[in-house]
Design an enzyme around this catalytic site. Sequence first.
Site, PDB file in Angstrom:
ATOM      1  N   HIS A  17     -14.440  -8.506  14.590  1.00  0.00           N
ATOM      2  CA  HIS A  17     -13.072  -8.193  15.046  1.00  0.00           C
ATOM      3  C   HIS A  17     -12.414  -7.203  14.089  1.00  0.00           C
ATOM      4  O   HIS A  17     -11.792  -6.239  14.517  1.00  0.00           O
ATOM      5  CB  HIS A  17     -12.200  -9.461  15.070  1.00  0.00           C
ATOM      6  CG  HIS A  17     -12.639 -10.522  16.018  1.00  0.00           C
ATOM      7  ND1 HIS A  17     -12.927 -11.803  15.617  1.00  0.00           N
ATOM      8  CD2 HIS A  17     -12.818 -10.503  17.362  1.00  0.00           C
ATOM      9  CE1 HIS A  17     -13.260 -12.537  16.667  1.00  0.00           C
ATOM     10  NE2 HIS A  17     -13.222 -11.774  17.741  1.00  0.00           N
ATOM     11  N   LYS A  41      -9.989 -23.526  27.188  1.00  0.00           N
ATOM     12  CA  LYS A  41     -10.790 -23.571  25.957  1.00  0.00           C
ATOM     13  C   LYS A  41     -10.285 -24.649  25.005  1.00  0.00           C
ATOM     14  O   LYS A  41      -9.085 -24.865  24.896  1.00  0.00           O
ATOM     15  CB  LYS A  41     -10.688 -22.227  25.225  1.00  0.00           C
ATOM     16  CG  LYS A  41     -11.714 -21.203  25.668  1.00  0.00           C
ATOM     17  CD  LYS A  41     -11.735 -20.038  24.687  1.00  0.00           C
ATOM     18  CE  LYS A  41     -12.661 -18.923  25.133  1.00  0.00           C
ATOM     19  NZ  LYS A  41     -12.603 -17.782  24.224  1.00  0.00           N
ATOM     20  N   ARG A  90     -19.904  -5.587  22.442  1.00  0.00           N
ATOM     21  CA  ARG A  90     -21.155  -5.766  21.697  1.00  0.00           C
ATOM     22  C   ARG A  90     -22.370  -5.538  22.575  1.00  0.00           C
ATOM     23  O   ARG A  90     -23.431  -5.170  22.092  1.00  0.00           O
ATOM     24  CB  ARG A  90     -21.245  -7.210  21.159  1.00  0.00           C
ATOM     25  CG  ARG A  90     -20.321  -7.496  20.024  1.00  0.00           C
ATOM     26  CD  ARG A  90     -20.135  -8.974  19.847  1.00  0.00           C
ATOM     27  NE  ARG A  90     -19.354  -9.520  20.948  1.00  0.00           N
ATOM     28  CZ  ARG A  90     -18.862 -10.738  21.000  1.00  0.00           C
ATOM     29  NH1 ARG A  90     -19.102 -11.579  20.016  1.00  0.00           N
ATOM     30  NH2 ARG A  90     -18.149 -11.140  22.024  1.00  0.00           N
ATOM     31  N   SER A 128     -17.634 -15.448  17.179  1.00  0.00           N
ATOM     32  CA  SER A 128     -16.927 -16.606  16.611  1.00  0.00           C
ATOM     33  C   SER A 128     -17.745 -17.873  16.847  1.00  0.00           C
ATOM     34  O   SER A 128     -17.785 -18.766  16.000  1.00  0.00           O
ATOM     35  CB  SER A 128     -15.539 -16.745  17.246  1.00  0.00           C
ATOM     36  OG  SER A 128     -14.745 -15.636  16.918  1.00  0.00           O
TER      37      SER A 128
HETATM   38  P1  ADP Z   1     -12.117 -13.975  23.734  1.00  0.00           P
HETATM   39  O1  ADP Z   1     -11.855 -15.399  23.376  1.00  0.00           O
HETATM   40  O2  ADP Z   1     -11.119 -13.322  24.647  1.00  0.00           O
HETATM   41  O3  ADP Z   1     -13.556 -13.686  24.106  1.00  0.00           O
HETATM   42  P2  ADP Z   1     -12.588 -13.122  21.050  1.00  0.00           P
HETATM   43  O4  ADP Z   1     -11.674 -13.591  20.004  1.00  0.00           O
HETATM   44  O5  ADP Z   1     -13.944 -13.709  21.078  1.00  0.00           O
HETATM   45  O6  ADP Z   1     -11.829 -13.216  22.422  1.00  0.00           O
HETATM   46  O7  ADP Z   1     -12.742 -11.541  20.959  1.00  0.00           O
HETATM   47  C1  ADP Z   1     -11.662 -10.652  21.061  1.00  0.00           C
HETATM   48  C2  ADP Z   1     -12.219  -9.263  21.243  1.00  0.00           C
HETATM   49  O8  ADP Z   1     -13.070  -8.948  20.160  1.00  0.00           O
HETATM   50  C3  ADP Z   1     -13.080  -9.091  22.489  1.00  0.00           C
HETATM   51  O9  ADP Z   1     -12.876  -7.771  22.987  1.00  0.00           O
HETATM   52  C4  ADP Z   1     -14.484  -9.222  21.971  1.00  0.00           C
HETATM   53  O10 ADP Z   1     -15.419  -8.541  22.782  1.00  0.00           O
HETATM   54  C5  ADP Z   1     -14.332  -8.529  20.640  1.00  0.00           C
HETATM   55  N1  ADP Z   1     -15.348  -8.911  19.663  1.00  0.00           N
HETATM   56  C6  ADP Z   1     -15.683 -10.159  19.267  1.00  0.00           C
HETATM   57  N2  ADP Z   1     -16.682 -10.106  18.344  1.00  0.00           N
HETATM   58  C7  ADP Z   1     -16.979  -8.792  18.179  1.00  0.00           C
HETATM   59  C8  ADP Z   1     -17.927  -8.057  17.377  1.00  0.00           C
HETATM   60  N3  ADP Z   1     -18.798  -8.688  16.584  1.00  0.00           N
HETATM   61  N4  ADP Z   1     -17.932  -6.710  17.463  1.00  0.00           N
HETATM   62  C9  ADP Z   1     -17.065  -6.083  18.290  1.00  0.00           C
HETATM   63  N5  ADP Z   1     -16.164  -6.684  19.067  1.00  0.00           N
HETATM   64  C10 ADP Z   1     -16.111  -8.023  19.016  1.00  0.00           C
END
Ligand code: ADP
Length: 158
Positions: A17, A41, A90, A128
Amino acid sequence: MKIAIFPGSFDPITLGHVEIIRRGATLFDEIIVCIGTNSQKNYYFSLEERLEMLRLCFEGHANIRVATYPRLTVEFAREQHAQFILRGLRSSSDMEYEKAIELINKHMSPGIEVVYLLSSSDTTMLSSTLVREVIKYKGKLEGLLPPEIIGFVNQIKY
Ligand code: ADP
């Protein structure tokens, strides 16, 4: 002012992130990193803990703000006068998922534009979900989590 929101669960925020947010901060005048509440969730960290982790990561960054929003993402964007939603990609499965969200968001708020940045090779494997497993079983967090929050995470989960 070009304002973008970067919405997510951040349960917890990872270096994946952070990498997208830092690059986004060079494209927009302001980025609001915001924690949404997905009613389907169950979260590992509380909303307060997730917000504190965002604060620790971005304090001192003049054009990055953090917030929470217990409502629709597009409504929050409108309230904040944000014209853009920033998202990270990703993989092709991320893209399929994002496509559906973008269509729904544009249906509700046609003026909003969604900007995607591809993850870097160093962080593309980070999610995450995987990081939560490492936290649960007390694995090495360096290289997965932003250094600013490792002490905080170790102190609240044992
Ligand atoms: P959600 O719960 O909406 O999936 P996340 O907190 O997992 O949200 O992710 C928020 C944003 O960050 C999303 O656009 C997700 O694709 C992006 N994201 C999460 N991990 C990565 C990563 N390792 N590299 C790039 N983008 C990421």
